[in-house]
Scaffold this active site. Structure first.
Site, PDB file in Angstrom:
ATOM      1  N   HIS A  79       0.828  -1.207   0.000  1.00 40.47           N
ATOM      2  CA  HIS A  79       0.000   0.000   0.000  1.00 40.47           C
ATOM      3  C   HIS A  79       0.859   1.253   0.000  1.00 40.47           C
ATOM      4  O   HIS A  79       2.080   1.181   0.173  1.00 40.47           O
ATOM      5  CB  HIS A  79      -0.942   0.004   1.213  1.00 40.47           C
ATOM      6  CG  HIS A  79      -0.234   0.008   2.527  1.00 40.47           C
ATOM      7  ND1 HIS A  79       0.339  -1.117   3.079  1.00 40.47           N
ATOM      8  CD2 HIS A  79       0.035   1.012   3.405  1.00 40.47           C
ATOM      9  CE1 HIS A  79       0.910  -0.819   4.233  1.00 40.47           C
ATOM     10  NE2 HIS A  79       0.752   0.474   4.462  1.00 40.47           N
ATOM     11  N   HIS A  81       0.862   5.493   1.402  1.00 41.93           N
ATOM     12  CA  HIS A  81       0.242   6.595   2.147  1.00 41.93           C
ATOM     13  C   HIS A  81       0.529   7.880   1.376  1.00 41.93           C
ATOM     14  O   HIS A  81       1.625   8.063   0.865  1.00 41.93           O
ATOM     15  CB  HIS A  81       0.810   6.722   3.562  1.00 41.93           C
ATOM     16  CG  HIS A  81       0.762   5.449   4.341  1.00 41.93           C
ATOM     17  ND1 HIS A  81      -0.413   4.788   4.606  1.00 41.93           N
ATOM     18  CD2 HIS A  81       1.741   4.700   4.910  1.00 41.93           C
ATOM     19  CE1 HIS A  81      -0.135   3.683   5.300  1.00 41.93           C
ATOM     20  NE2 HIS A  81       1.155   3.606   5.490  1.00 41.93           N
ATOM     21  N   GLU A  86       6.539   7.132   6.923  1.00 44.01           N
ATOM     22  CA  GLU A  86       6.617   6.019   7.872  1.00 44.01           C
ATOM     23  C   GLU A  86       8.029   5.439   7.922  1.00 44.01           C
ATOM     24  O   GLU A  86       8.570   5.014   6.910  1.00 44.01           O
ATOM     25  CB  GLU A  86       5.616   4.933   7.422  1.00 44.01           C
ATOM     26  CG  GLU A  86       5.409   3.833   8.421  1.00 44.01           C
ATOM     27  CD  GLU A  86       4.244   2.904   8.022  1.00 44.01           C
ATOM     28  OE1 GLU A  86       3.763   2.979   6.873  1.00 44.01           O
ATOM     29  OE2 GLU A  86       3.844   2.090   8.865  1.00 44.01           O
ATOM     30  N   HIS A 131       4.761   0.079  -0.177  1.00 45.26           N
ATOM     31  CA  HIS A 131       5.558  -0.702   0.776  1.00 45.26           C
ATOM     32  C   HIS A 131       4.743  -1.834   1.369  1.00 45.26           C
ATOM     33  O   HIS A 131       3.519  -1.795   1.418  1.00 45.26           O
ATOM     34  CB  HIS A 131       6.116   0.191   1.891  1.00 45.26           C
ATOM     35  CG  HIS A 131       5.068   0.922   2.678  1.00 45.26           C
ATOM     36  ND1 HIS A 131       4.398   2.019   2.174  1.00 45.26           N
ATOM     37  CD2 HIS A 131       4.583   0.728   3.929  1.00 45.26           C
ATOM     38  CE1 HIS A 131       3.542   2.468   3.081  1.00 45.26           C
ATOM     39  NE2 HIS A 131       3.620   1.696   4.163  1.00 45.26           N
TER      40      HIS A 131
END
Ligand SMILES: *[C@@H]1O[C@H](CO)[C@@H](O)[C@H](O)[C@H]1NC(C)=O
Ligand SMILES: *[C@@H]1O[C@H](CO)[C@@H](O)[C@H](O)[C@H]1NC(C)=O
Ligand SMILES: *[C@@H]1O[C@H](CO)[C@@H](O)[C@H](O)[C@H]1NC(C)=O
Ligand SMILES: *[C@@H]1O[C@H](CO)[C@@H](O)[C@H](O)[C@H]1NC(C)=O
Ligand SMILES: *[C@@H]1O[C@H](CO)[C@@H](O)[C@H](O)[C@H]1NC(C)=O
Length: 363
Positions: A79, A81, A86, A131
């Site tokens: 997915h 973001h 992150e 990732h």
């Protein structure tokens, strides 16, 4: 012990502690200085503990510790973001992380990267980077740092509001029954055609160094960033009569020596952004303006809001902590500014080195 008591006495005088305890039993719901013992903090099922949340940090960042065994495959579907940066940090065990920029993946102009993160290694996933990850060892701790804070609400929402769901045509395994379009409301964009490569050799696949050379920080943050423990850039700061090796990264580590002499006053830090430390080795005494000093050992966490004075002193050689700052001019920026580039994981053993450097004293 005596020199240290003297230092603390000086600090108490300098900062003016009023005796309130910094220790709290769990993560506070609004920003304040606090310390948590190893493993304490708000918890969810599946081994997730949140020692710092958007609520506790004024939305600066979230720290999420996942303690679990091997996940035996991808821990989560691939997915992206769009608003959350992150960092993945292996505290113990090993974690495999895959990443590739979404746009260059679609244009087929970049090469997918993966690394096996062992203790102290970090992989950073900027916005818009596909990732996925997998825990590889029976006793693994993955520390996720999510910037800004608030993304963690997704995990809480999944746990408390959504039914468990094994995945079907419109929902995804591990998504807690969310359908794919709902996930976007939580800044999660599944990339189900991304196939994690399996051809790792010596802990890596895809371009870039790992344990085989210097891990440089890129100029732009449009791709995953990988820094193996002690293979990234480092600076040595010797202000205030002690050494600190900073390995920076908006998150990073500090390896700190005890003070050279009992007369040395630990520099006061007052950062414009929030700061958190998570202890890795040794022992650190932390004094936050208005609170009793705390003594931190492995796994303990201390959080200091923006614009709050604090200081810290190591009481064991090669005391080491992971730090997170709210970006910008955080603690690492200040240490680097008066430090010098440094090539070693060790600070000089000769305490005379660095004496005569000016001290930082900021209120
Ligand atoms: C953060 O605070 C909000 C508002 O009080 C609350 O609804 C939410 O559950 C809190 N989040 C966490 C992770 O504790
Ligand atoms: C992507 O690029 C690689 C290398 O240039 C090429 O071998 C491959 O066929 C391309 N894949 C697609 C789907 O176009
Ligand atoms: C998939 O699961 C969701 C949530 O349980 C359910 O609402 C939906 O009807 C299911 N879809 C199919 C195609 O089975
Ligand atoms: C998925 O969630 C969105 C937003 O809540 C809703 O509009 C849509 O009907 C849902 N789709 C399915 C297949 O459940
Ligand atoms: C901290 O202080 C700086 C400079 O005075 C200010 O710009 C910033 O907004 C403050 N941050 C917070 C979170 O209060």
């Amino acid at each position: 012990m005596l020199p240290f008591i003297i230092i603390i006495t000086i600090l108490l005088t300098a900062v003016g502690a009023n005796g309130a305890s910094l220790w709290v039993p769990t993560t506070p719901q609004s920003p304040r200085p606090y310390a948590l013992k190893k493993g304490d903090g708000i918890k969810l099922a599946g081994g997730n503990t949140f020692p710092v949340t958007g609520n506790s940090s004024g939305n600066a960042f979230c720290i999420l510790n996942t303690n679990a065994g091997s996940s035996g495959g991808a821990g989560v579907f691939p997915h992206v973001h769009k608003k959350t940066y992150e960092n993945f940090y292996a505290v113990k065990g090993r974690v495999q992380l895959w990443g590739q920029n979404l746009d260059t993946y679609k244009a087929n102009t970049s090469i997918q990267q993966t690394r096996i993160l062992a203790q102290g290694d970090i992989g950073a996933i900027p916005f818009n980077t596909i990732h996925t990850f997998s825990l590889l060892e029976p006793d693994t701790q993955l520390t996720g740092v999510l910037v800004p804070g608030g993304f963690e609400e997704f995990f809480f929402h999944m746990e408390f509001s959504a039914p468990p769901n094994p995945g079907n045509g419109t929902t995804l395994p591990g998504s807690g029954g969310f359908n794919i379009s709902e996930l976007a409301d939580w800044d999660v964009y599944p990339q189900l055609d991304f196939v994690p490569r399996r051809d790792v050799v010596n802990g890596k696949a895809g371009p870039g160094n790992w344990y085989d050379g210097q891990n440089d920080l890129p100029d732009d943050y449009s791709a995953p960033i990988w820094v193996a423990k002690n293979y990234g850039p480092k600076w040595l700061n010797s202000d205030g009569g002690r050494y600190q090796i900073v390995a920076p990264f908006s998150q990073g580590t500090v390896t700190i020596s005890p003070s050279f002499s009992s007369g040395d006053v630990a520099p006061l830090v007052r950062s414009e952004v929030a700061t958190a430390f998570m202890m890795e080795e040794g022992q650190l005494e932390v004094l936050v303006d208005g609170y009793e000093p705390v003594s931190l050992i492995d796994g303990d966490v201390v959080f200091v809001p923006a614009n709050t004075s604090f200081s810290y002193v190591a009481t064991a050689q090669f005391t080491k902590f992971m730090y997170v700052t709210g970006g910008g001019r955080g603690l690492d920026y200040e240490l680097i500014k008066t430090g010098e580039p440094w090539n070693s994981a060790f600070y000089p053993q000769n305490e005379q080195f660095g004496m005569g450097h000016s001290r930082i004293m900021r209120i």
